[in-house]
Design a protein around this motif. Structure first.
Motif, PDB file in Angstrom:
ATOM      1  N   THR A   1       0.833  -1.213   0.000  1.00 14.17           N
ATOM      2  CA  THR A   1       0.000   0.000   0.000  1.00 14.17           C
ATOM      3  C   THR A   1       0.861   1.255   0.000  1.00 14.17           C
ATOM      4  OG1 THR A   1      -1.741  -1.185   1.179  1.00 14.17           O
ATOM      5  CG2 THR A   1      -1.819   1.216   1.230  1.00 14.17           C
TER       6      THR A   1
ATOM      7  N   MET B   1       0.946   4.114  -2.932  1.00 11.37           N
ATOM      8  CA  MET B   1       0.626   5.526  -2.687  1.00 11.37           C
ATOM      9  C   MET B   1       1.744   6.446  -3.152  1.00 11.37           C
ATOM     10  SD  MET B   1      -1.287   5.458   1.013  1.00 11.37           S
ATOM     11  CE  MET B   1      -2.930   4.779   1.170  1.00 11.37           C
TER      12      MET B   1
ATOM     13  N   ASP C   1      -4.622   9.283  -2.711  1.00 14.31           N
ATOM     14  CA  ASP C   1      -4.028   8.459  -1.653  1.00 14.31           C
ATOM     15  C   ASP C   1      -4.787   8.601  -0.341  1.00 14.31           C
ATOM     16  OD1 ASP C   1      -2.156   7.571  -3.396  1.00 14.31           O
ATOM     17  OD2 ASP C   1      -0.541   8.906  -2.727  1.00 14.31           O
TER      18      ASP C   1
ATOM     19  N   TRP D   1      -8.044   6.656  -0.494  1.00 15.24           N
ATOM     20  CA  TRP D   1      -7.736   5.227  -0.379  1.00 15.24           C
ATOM     21  C   TRP D   1      -7.401   4.850   1.063  1.00 15.24           C
ATOM     22  CZ3 TRP D   1      -3.136   2.533  -3.348  1.00 15.24           C
ATOM     23  CH2 TRP D   1      -3.275   1.125  -3.229  1.00 15.24           C
TER      24      TRP D   1
END
Length: 285
Positions: free
Chosen positions: A13, A17, A45, A48
């Protein structure tokens, strides 16, 4: 154990990002001021990350929201789309940018795997109980297999012993039958010989002139044939035989046994088959 699935998802992740933010700033920075491009990248980002945090909170409470999950996947697809669009429009290193375009989707997939692991995770006590049950089942299966193998070996040994014993009996019977056959052949040859007939005639002629006895081979057969031969003379009726047997039996005190009675019965000149004599004995005794 939890870190084995959480750490890869966190790392993937973070990389996604950073790549998304960098691509948005480089790609949109040529068309708009870079602060605006930075805000767009941080928005993607941030959205998310926010949906991921809320989704993890619901998972910790044992709950699940399809709407939140759908929003999270939407941000992941947007980030992947940005990376793919940048790779397709880049003049240099297009293949390298396209190779990392799948990282946002991979990060969401890793979080999905982590959530499944959490929903199926068991406590150490439960895992120990499961291992104990499995070990017990394996032990029982091993004991059953060993018992079956031992029984099969025992049965094989027994069948081998029985077969060998039967073979020995068959060989003995074959040798006995061969010996009897040779002896019978010798007797038949002697009986059919001309010299044998003249020898018998010369011997019996002095005893019974004019009579030449026939020399027949002995007959092998059941006991009943012998019993019938013994009854060739006048046979006693059942009542007379019963009375005679009872009289001989009680001729002494205590009463005679069957063997003693039969001996005295035949010694006194009476004749009866063994079957009839024993039946008479059973009737009077």
């Amino acid at each position: 154990m939890k870190a084995k699935t959480a750490l890869p998802a966190v790392a993937m992740t973070a990389v996604s990002m950073v790549l998304t933010l960098a691509v948005v700033v480089m790609w949109l920075g040529t068309a708009m001021p870079w602060p605006v491009a930075l805000v767009v990248g941080l928005g993607i980002d941030g959205g998310w990350l926010a949906t991921l945090a809320y989704e993890r909170r619901l998972a910790a409470q044992g709950d699940h929201s399809r709407a939140v999950t759908g929003v999270g996947w939407s941000f992941g697809l947007i980030a992947a789309g940005v990376l793919i669009a940048h790779a397709l429009t880049a003049e240099e290193s297009a293949g390298a940018w396209l190779a990392v375009a799948w990282l946002p989707i991979a990060a969401k997939a890793l979080w999905l795997v982590h959530g499944l692991w959490e929903r199926t995770a068991l406590t150490p006590n439960a895992l120990g109980a499961i291992r104990g049950i499995q070990q017990e089942a394996r032990d029982e299966a091993a004991v059953a297999r060993a018992r079956l193998r031992a029984e099969a070996t025992t049965e094989e040994t027994r069948l081998t012993a029985v077969t060998e014993a039967g073979a020995r009996v068959a060989r003995v019977q074959a040798r006995t039958a061969q010996s009897l056959s040779r002896a019978w052949s010798t007797l038949e040859t002697a009986r059919e010989g001309e010299d044998t007939g003249r020898a018998l005639t010369s011997v019996t002629a002095r005893v019974t002139p004019g009579v030449t006895p026939a020399w027949n081979l002995p007959v092998w057969g059941p006991t009943e044939l012998l019993a019938l031969a013994l009854d060739a003379g006048p046979a006693l009726s059942d009542a007379a035989l019963d009375a005679l047997v009872d009289e001989i039996r009680h001729s002494e005190t205590p009463a005679l046994s069957y063997r003693e009675m039969a001996t005295r019965f035949r010694a006194s000149g009476h004749s009866a088959s063994e079957v009839r004599l024993r039946a008479a004995w059973k009737r009077v005794a």
